[in-house]
Scaffold this active site. Structure first.
Site, mmCIF file in Angstrom:
data_model
loop_
_atom_site.group_PDB
_atom_site.id
_atom_site.type_symbol
_atom_site.label_atom_id
_atom_site.label_comp_id
_atom_site.label_asym_id
_atom_site.label_seq_id
_atom_site.Cartn_x
_atom_site.Cartn_y
_atom_site.Cartn_z
ATOM 1 N N ASP A 6 0.747 24.241 -14.345
ATOM 2 C CA ASP A 6 -0.581 23.962 -15.175
ATOM 3 C C ASP A 6 -0.313 23.432 -16.388
ATOM 4 O O ASP A 6 -0.810 22.384 -16.689
ATOM 5 C CB ASP A 6 -1.326 25.363 -15.379
ATOM 6 C CG ASP A 6 -1.744 26.081 -14.278
ATOM 7 O OD1 ASP A 6 -1.885 25.279 -13.110
ATOM 8 O OD2 ASP A 6 -2.004 27.394 -14.306
ATOM 9 N N GLY A 16 0.754 -1.335 -0.093
ATOM 10 C CA GLY A 16 -0.202 0.060 -0.083
ATOM 11 C C GLY A 16 0.862 1.399 0.007
ATOM 12 O O GLY A 16 2.229 1.226 0.361
ATOM 13 N N LYS A 42 0.417 0.012 7.427
ATOM 14 C CA LYS A 42 0.923 -1.331 7.415
ATOM 15 C C LYS A 42 1.633 -1.699 8.717
ATOM 16 O O LYS A 42 1.610 -2.875 9.006
ATOM 17 C CB LYS A 42 2.007 -1.443 6.198
ATOM 18 C CG LYS A 42 1.115 -1.051 4.572
ATOM 19 C CD LYS A 42 2.092 -1.283 3.404
ATOM 20 C CE LYS A 42 3.167 -0.059 3.509
ATOM 21 N NZ LYS A 42 2.804 1.395 3.192
ATOM 22 N N PRO A 68 2.737 4.870 1.140
ATOM 23 C CA PRO A 68 2.903 5.275 2.731
ATOM 24 C C PRO A 68 2.103 5.918 3.456
ATOM 25 O O PRO A 68 0.935 6.906 2.808
ATOM 26 C CB PRO A 68 4.189 6.235 1.984
ATOM 27 C CG PRO A 68 4.286 5.958 0.782
ATOM 28 C CD PRO A 68 3.227 5.507 -0.002
ATOM 29 N N GLY A 69 2.006 5.539 4.551
ATOM 30 C CA GLY A 69 1.179 6.177 5.469
ATOM 31 C C GLY A 69 -0.138 5.653 5.904
ATOM 32 O O GLY A 69 -1.078 6.412 6.423
ATOM 33 N N THR A 70 -0.458 4.510 5.160
ATOM 34 C CA THR A 70 -1.774 3.842 5.250
ATOM 35 C C THR A 70 -1.886 2.768 6.346
ATOM 36 O O THR A 70 -3.053 2.264 6.718
ATOM 37 C CB THR A 70 -2.071 2.972 3.779
ATOM 38 O OG1 THR A 70 -0.895 2.153 3.569
ATOM 39 C CG2 THR A 70 -2.240 4.119 2.645
ATOM 40 N N HIS A 109 -9.231 30.242 -13.150
ATOM 41 C CA HIS A 109 -9.298 29.061 -12.632
ATOM 42 C C HIS A 109 -10.460 28.681 -11.964
ATOM 43 O O HIS A 109 -11.500 27.832 -12.291
ATOM 44 C CB HIS A 109 -8.163 28.459 -11.869
ATOM 45 C CG HIS A 109 -6.881 28.182 -12.336
ATOM 46 N ND1 HIS A 109 -6.769 27.497 -13.496
ATOM 47 C CD2 HIS A 109 -5.751 28.669 -11.915
ATOM 48 C CE1 HIS A 109 -5.341 27.459 -13.749
ATOM 49 N NE2 HIS A 109 -4.559 28.209 -12.727
ATOM 50 N N HIS A 167 -5.126 35.616 -12.438
ATOM 51 C CA HIS A 167 -4.794 34.212 -12.682
ATOM 52 C C HIS A 167 -5.798 33.156 -11.913
ATOM 53 O O HIS A 167 -6.164 32.039 -12.475
ATOM 54 C CB HIS A 167 -3.205 33.785 -12.439
ATOM 55 C CG HIS A 167 -2.546 32.379 -12.687
ATOM 56 N ND1 HIS A 167 -1.973 32.199 -13.797
ATOM 57 C CD2 HIS A 167 -2.944 31.229 -12.174
ATOM 58 C CE1 HIS A 167 -1.575 30.862 -13.866
ATOM 59 N NE2 HIS A 167 -2.405 30.202 -12.943
ATOM 60 N N GLU A 168 -5.873 33.362 -10.571
ATOM 61 C CA GLU A 168 -6.541 32.168 -9.819
ATOM 62 C C GLU A 168 -8.118 32.593 -10.383
ATOM 63 O O GLU A 168 -9.023 31.517 -10.115
ATOM 64 C CB GLU A 168 -6.612 32.567 -8.370
ATOM 65 C CG GLU A 168 -4.882 32.387 -7.821
ATOM 66 C CD GLU A 168 -4.602 30.992 -8.349
ATOM 67 O OE1 GLU A 168 -5.361 30.206 -8.195
ATOM 68 O OE2 GLU A 168 -3.263 30.965 -8.515
#
Length: 679
Positions: free
Chosen positions: A530, A232, A238, A234-236, A458, A454-455
């Site tokens: 982008d 899995g 295990k 990382p960080g899940t 989007h 610019h934002e």
């Protein structure tokens, strides 16, 4: 259930301890030197200086009656074995000088027997009868010579005894396993502490039942898996899941990393593998957990060094040991990796790692459970709904969710709150994924205006275009590496993307560059991120997902998330140059169509674009509902609290800012953000 061997536990515990400095030896040396100093002090204090008197001088003293013959100051004749001389010691009176009386002074004179046969007569004439004492000078000198050396060696031994012992053990244990054993009484983690991986817990439940009651499976002839591979991102969780298995089964838990096997000396890794399995058999039933097994289990023959390097010998030893031991002994191997594509096929065959369990990123229900587990350790304010936070964190791993709770607690403490509110949780979520707000970054009005448009491009396309994700918020406050961000959150967890959704996503990514071109008649390098993301998505649509009508449903090239250098460096391209040219044309067509679609949409709604940009310049941050108000009414009905921006400062004359994008790259979509970042 048989008890684990206590000796093996002690041995394992001692291996994990690093050799400490021997303070007891230092104290012992100090005490020894103290005693020696005191003895020398008393010895010197009780001993008078001895004057060597020639024999002729002694005869003069004898004639002048200066030799003392007293019980308190006796005259002694010393007969030394093995020598042709004798020694006479005693006291003589020193003549008085002025007002000082005569004082007895200890003397010693050497008598040669061959030339002094009348000594006894002279002593008898003087009325003296010396006491005779036999002395072995050779033994005394030998002892006196070797005593300081022996004392010095004894002191060194006591000083370095612990270091010598640990050095010897380290030399003997160089090929021993570095596995650290977590005893049953110290492993308090159970399945209650693991959330968001219900399917994985169900699969490992039978391992727990086998370790608790092996006879239940042995009666029916069933064979428990020898090895379980947890795969899995990382960080899940295990490693946490493996510890929970040991905690539920109440058995010893040996933990080791794959890199602990590899050493610069050939054969050490293989020896450690054998020793690790020996330790497991002594403590059976138990669990041996190998973290990051890809460090030692990579494909054989693909790396540099051929098939005889140390890593491959270690892998061969691991394969032999896993194939040789019997699961009826109660030793189960659990390994974890996030790179299953590089593992050797012999390691994954049935009989070694019989079962592969995928530990995926948690869904919305799993994220809520994980948040509740970590929220038990902090104080939440009244009315905080963790389900809202869970819906707003799609794509977050368990480790990231734990970090969200921790960052929210730190933020609430800095603000002096008595509990964590939803505002702190949302701020912590944005900080974990996109970085901390950098309000102290001084931007010129020109830079802020360019970032705002610019934002706004989007954000406007996210609201106007169909098949897009709901807009969450848009900001021109620098966060992490970006100068501004446009963030969206999906309404539900998504694992697939339709073609129309991908095309709409390409158009949204073009919105920032198009807005700059429409408003200023010029463009900046703020759309670099982008363009990179849009190009990667368009290429995957053509080469992997079969979304090009011209090229059809054909995969062009083997695409891996990670490149395995030993395997992929010599892999040739499996399509012709003409096909490569067609792929480039199709990718270019998708990007050009998305750019034109974004340009037409923003030109038709330029008035709304300018209102959104001006609102961003005034309030800095707008959420999705406020953007909808501008689109619907042409103005803000419920504006956020106004923020007085700090006075603009002149930027230093450096190279122009280079902008990148933070956001989702490919499916499955994560909560995204589009924005710019300085170089």
């Amino acid at each position: 259930m048989p008890q684990p061997d206590r000796n093996s536990q002690k041995e394992n515990k001692s291996r994990g301890n690093e050799p400490n400095f021997n303070w007891r030896g230092v104290i012992l040396i100090a005490i020894a030197f103290g005693f020696i100093a005191l003895a020398m002090l008393f010895y010197r204090g009780g001993m008078q200086p001895v004057e060597e008197v020639p024999y002729n001088r002694f005869l003069e003293l004898l004639e002048n009656k200066q030799i003392v013959n007293d019980k308190n100051l006796p005259l002694t004749l010393i007969v030394e074995e093995g020598r042709a001389t004798q020694a006479l010691s005693g006291y003589y009176l020193k003549q008085s000088v002025g007002s000082q009386p005569a004082q007895p002074i200890k003397f010693r004179t050497t008598i040669y027997l061959n030339y002094n046969t009348n000594l006894q007569e002279k002593l008898a004439t003087a009325g003296m009868q010396p006491a005779i004492r036999t002395e072995s000078n050779v033994i005394a000198q030998t002892v006196a010579g070797f005593l300081p050396i022996a004392l010095f060696l004894l002191v060194l031994y006591f000083l370095f005894r612990q270091q010598i012992r640990m050095a010897g053990k380290g030399a003997l244990n160089f090929g021993k396993s570095k596995a650290r054993m977590l005893a049953r009484d110290k492993n308090k983690i159970t399945f209650r502490d693991v959330a968001g991986v219900e399917e994985a817990k169900d699969e490992v439940q039978e391992l727990v039942e086998f370790l608790r009651d092996p006879k239940k499976f042995q009666k029916l002839g069933g064979r428990i898996p020898k090895g379980v591979l947890l795969v899995g991102p990382p960080g899940t969780g295990k490693t946490l899941l493996a510890r929970a298995i040991a905690g539920e089964a109440d058995v010893p838990f040996f933990s080791i990393s794959g890199s602990d096997f590899v050493e610069m000396f050939v054969g050490v890794g293989a020896s450690r593998v054998r020793d690790m399995f020996e330790q497991g058999k002594k403590s059976a039933p138990c669990i041996i957990f190998i973290d990051e097994i890809d460090a030692v289990g990579r494909h054989r023959g693909h790396g540099v060094g051929g098939g005889h390097d140390e890593r491959e010998q270690t892998l061969n030893a691991l394969l032999v040991e896993m194939d040789g031991f019997d699961t009826q002994e109660g030793v189960i191997i659990i390994a974890a990796t996030n790179r299953p594509d590089v593992l050797d096929p012999a390691l994954l065959r049935p009989g070694r790692f019989d079962r592969q369990i995928t530990v995926n990123l948690p869904d919305v229900k799993g994220r809520e459970e994980i948040l509740r587990v970590h929220a038990k350790k902090v104080k939440l304010a009244e009315g905080v709904d963790l389900a809202v936070v869970a819906r707003g964190t799609p794509g977050y791993s368990g480790a990231e969710l734990a970090n969200v709770i921790n960052e929210a607690a730190l933020l609430a403490a800095r603000r002096g709150l008595k509990g964590i509110t939803l505002a702190e949780l949302e701020e912590a979520r944005d900080k974990v994924r996109w970085g901390k707000e950098r309000r102290s970054l001084a931007l010129s009005e020109k830079e802020k205006t360019n970032t705002a448009y610019h934002e706004a491009g989007h954000a406007l396309l996210l609201e106007l275009l169909p098949h897009t994700e709901p807009l969450h918020k848009v900001t021109i406050i620098p966060r992490g590496p970006s100068l501004g961000s446009t963030m969206w959150l999906p309404e539900e967890d998504k694992y697939t993307n339709r073609k129309n959704e991908l095309l709409a996503s390409l158009t949204v990514k073009m919105g920032g560059r198009v807005a700059e071109e429409i408003i200023f008649g010029d463009v900046t390098n703020g759309a670099a991120g982008d363009i990179k993301m849009a190009t990667a998505m368009a290429r995957k649509m053509v080469c992997e997902w079969g979304m090009s009508e011209k090229l059809g449903m054909v995969e062009y090239g083997e695409h891996e998330d990670y490149v395995f250098l030993g395997r992929d460096i010599s892999r040739a391209r499996d399509y012709s140059e003409a096909t490569a040219e067609e792929i480039d044309h199709e990718v270019r067509r998708l990007l050009d169509e998305a750019y034109q679609n974004a340009k037409q949409t923003l030109i038709a709604n330029r008035d709304k674009l300018e209102v959104i940009a001006k609102a961003l310049l005034e309030y800095e941050t707008l959420d999705g509902s406020q953007i909808k108000e501008i689109i619907k009414h042409g103005r803000l009905i419920n504006p956020p609290p106004s923020i007085t921006p700090p006075p603009a400062q002149k930027m230093p004359p450096e190279k122009p800012p280079k902008q990148v994008v933070i956001g989702p790259d490919v499916a499955p979509p994560l909560p995204g953000a589009l924005g710019g970042a300085p170089a």
